[in-house]
Scaffold this active site. Structure first.
Site, PDB file in Angstrom:
ATOM      1  N   LYS A 299       0.870  -1.182   0.000  1.00  0.00           N
ATOM      2  CA  LYS A 299       0.000   0.000   0.000  1.00  0.00           C
ATOM      3  C   LYS A 299       0.898   1.221   0.000  1.00  0.00           C
ATOM      4  CE  LYS A 299      -4.422   0.795   0.069  1.00  0.00           C
ATOM      5  NZ  LYS A 299      -5.559  -0.081  -0.273  1.00  0.00           N
TER       6      LYS A 299
ATOM      7  N   ASP B 256      -6.775   4.046  -4.790  1.00  0.00           N
ATOM      8  CA  ASP B 256      -7.467   3.900  -3.504  1.00  0.00           C
ATOM      9  C   ASP B 256      -8.156   5.259  -3.285  1.00  0.00           C
ATOM     10  OD1 ASP B 256      -7.560   1.925  -1.010  1.00  0.00           O
ATOM     11  OD2 ASP B 256      -7.318   3.910  -0.162  1.00  0.00           O
TER      12      ASP B 256
ATOM     13  N   ASN C 184     -15.525   6.268  -6.120  1.00  0.00           N
ATOM     14  CA  ASN C 184     -15.536   5.165  -7.080  1.00  0.00           C
ATOM     15  C   ASN C 184     -16.192   3.908  -6.524  1.00  0.00           C
ATOM     16  OD1 ASN C 184     -13.590   2.631  -7.992  1.00  0.00           O
ATOM     17  ND2 ASN C 184     -14.454   3.863  -9.633  1.00  0.00           N
ATOM     18  N   VAL C 185     -15.894   3.588  -5.277  1.00  0.00           N
ATOM     19  CA  VAL C 185     -16.408   2.350  -4.686  1.00  0.00           C
ATOM     20  C   VAL C 185     -17.917   2.452  -4.462  1.00  0.00           C
ATOM     21  CG1 VAL C 185     -16.293   0.878  -2.643  1.00  0.00           C
ATOM     22  CG2 VAL C 185     -14.180   1.773  -3.656  1.00  0.00           C
ATOM     23  N   ALA C 186     -18.360   3.583  -3.883  1.00  0.00           N
ATOM     24  CA  ALA C 186     -19.784   3.793  -3.639  1.00  0.00           C
ATOM     25  C   ALA C 186     -20.558   3.797  -4.960  1.00  0.00           C
ATOM     26  CB  ALA C 186     -19.992   5.119  -2.900  1.00  0.00           C
TER      27      ALA C 186
HETATM   28  O1  2IT Z   1      -8.017  -1.610  -1.041  1.00  0.00           O
HETATM   29  C1  2IT Z   1      -7.883  -2.139  -2.152  1.00  0.00           C
HETATM   30  O2  2IT Z   1      -7.981  -3.349  -2.318  1.00  0.00           O
HETATM   31  C2  2IT Z   1      -7.591  -1.246  -3.277  1.00  0.00           C
HETATM   32  N1  2IT Z   1      -7.500  -0.049  -3.079  1.00  0.00           N
HETATM   33  C3  2IT Z   1      -7.350  -1.818  -4.640  1.00  0.00           C
HETATM   34  C4  2IT Z   1      -5.938  -2.227  -4.806  1.00  0.00           C
HETATM   35  C5  2IT Z   1      -5.554  -2.680  -6.187  1.00  0.00           C
HETATM   36  O3  2IT Z   1      -4.381  -3.038  -6.330  1.00  0.00           O
HETATM   37  O4  2IT Z   1      -6.382  -2.682  -7.100  1.00  0.00           O
END
Ligand code: 2IT
Length: 447
Positions: A124, A164, A239-241
């Site tokens: 990360k 992220d 993006n996630v929402a």
């Molecule tokens: O928390 C996650 O799994 C992501 N932000 C995606 C990480 C990725 O390598 O696609």
């Protein structure tokens, strides 16, 4: 292994790293019993090794803002664990980023990636750069400066960053452009979340949200329930929402709330496809205000400042924003309003008190590292396509994503099934992920 003494030692070694210590404690508590049935793990000191990242890069990122002023931020990449594959995980650009936050995320990522069935280690990174209010030019110059420092430490078989919080397709584009310029080769698999015309996978933008809803469907089905007709409250509008709202609506659920740092938008009639599209514009504006939805659609959405999505009556709660965004009091409020399921889509979105409240009240609860693993899974599929120099159709990627989410669910059931037949998804996900990484570390010797 004894969780209490291990945690005391870790707290002394890493004082104040609260998110990291929280994430480690949750995993250790889940695995303690199984771990102690494996003397070979104890002998190789697997747990003492697995809780520490392999290495962390910290660097200064200097760039010039639109006013011509010099700005300095901190950049990081945490290479957590590469026992089962190259380091893989997103970059977070957010003003609150600290080494503790990225260590918790890298630690979680290690087990999440192990669950995906794909060969990816955990990593990360990110920066305390705050994208809120920044122009497109400023975002570009920051990304370029960030990559100037990072590029020598990443590669398709070394470490593969992605997006992220605060990092989406636009940022990946600027990062990739600068990487290519510096490396002087088209190393397409060095980042994931790329644009579809330059090596990106179809469905990567949707993957985290879609995967989360596929997982939620499995959780519901196992409990004899159906998502059709359910009301859903979700937090965030990024993006996630967006992906979660899209798929939940497609599956016949009604999304009745979205939220932001400024408050909540209640949508009693359910979010429409136009409103879902508008979420993308809201993110791209860098304003970080969910109120914009109510301004644009005043008939459909009602904004209340300072309130969370968890104040809205719903069947299913989906935290999609940030760690610890749903606390014990929020969990109690949800339960009092009739919520019977919470699938965590954000990483560590619920506090330990919230999880305990859900579990002790018989609420269906599944943790982020299982629920949100669809995102990194399609990143893994993007790496595969890049390595093969091909691109799959949306239907092919979606079928693989379905298979992966089903596999993750089965792994959770295998390791989390309780005597009464119900499933402890937290325990299941932690044990399944841990066993795979621990076994690989054991077989690779003391390194
Ligand atoms: O928390 C996650 O799994 C992501 N932000 C995606 C990480 C990725 O390598 O696609």
């Amino acid at each position: 292994m004894e969780v209490k003494s291990l945690m005391t030692a870790l707290e002394a070694k890493h004082p104040g790293e609260n998110e990291y210590l929280q994430a480690v404690r949750e995993v250790l508590e889940s695995i303690e019993e199984v771990y102690n049935q494996h003397p070979e793990f104890e002998k190789a000191k697997i747990v003492e090794r697995i809780v520490e990242p392999d290495r962390i890069f910290t660097f200064r990122v200097t760039w010039v803002d639109d006013k011509g002023e010099v700005q300095t931020n901190l950049g990081y990449r945490v290479q957590f664990n590469s026992a089962i594959g190259p380091y893989k995980g997103g970059l977070r650009f957010h003003k609150a980023v600290t080494p503790s936050m990225l260590k918790f995320l890298g630690f979680e990522q290690t087990f999440k990636n192990a669950l995906t069935t794909l060969p990816m280690g955990g990593g990360k990174g990110g920066s305390d750069f705050d994208p809120v209010g920044k122009s497109d030019g400023e975002i570009m110059r920051f990304c370029q400066a960030f990559m100037q420092e990072l590029w020598q430490n990443i590669g398709p078989d070394t470490d593969v960053p992605a997006g992220d919080v605060g990092v989406g397709g636009r940022e990946i584009g600027y990062l990739f452009g600068m990487y290519t310029k510096l490396a002087r080769e088209y190393n397409v698999g060095v980042l994931t979340g790329k644009g579809a015309t330059w090596g990106g996978s179809i469905l990567r933008p949707e993957a985290t949200g879609f995967g989360a809803l596929y997982f939620t469907e499995h959780v519901l089905k196992t409990a004899g329930k159906d998502i059709k007709g359910c009301t859903v409250a979700l937090s965030g509008f990024g993006n996630v929402a967006w992906g979660a709202a899209l798929k939940a609506t497609e599956l016949g659920a009604k999304v009745v709330a979205i939220s932001g740092p400024d408050g909540v938008c209640e949508i009693p009639g359910g979010i429409t496809s136009e409103m879902i599209d508008y979420m993308l514009e809201m993110r791209a504006s860098n304003r970080n205000k969910v109120e914009d939805m109510a301004t644009k659609y005043p008939e459909a959405a009602k904004f209340t400042p300072g309130k969370k999505a968890w104040s809205v009556k719903c069947d299913i709660a989906l935290p999609c924003a940030f760690q610890n965004e749903l606390n014990g009091d929020d969990a109690k409020e949800l339960i009092a309003n009739g919520t019977w399921c919470c699938c965590e889509v954000s990483n560590m979105g619920c506090t330990p008190e919230a999880i305990e409240t859900f579990q002790s009240n018989g609420i269906l609860f599944a943790p982020g590292k299982a629920v949100n693993a669809g995102g990194v899974s399609v990143s893994g599929l993007e790496m595969t396509q890049n390595a093969m120099h091909i691109s799959w159709s949306g239907a092919e990627v979606d079928e693989k994503l379905h298979y992966i989410m089903e596999s993750i669910h089965s792994a959770c059931v295998k390791y989390g099934k309780k005597a009464d037949g119900t499933i402890d998804y937290v325990k299941g996900a932690n044990i399944a992920g841990f066993m795979k990484v621990a076994q690989a570390m054991l077989e690779q010797g003391i390194v």
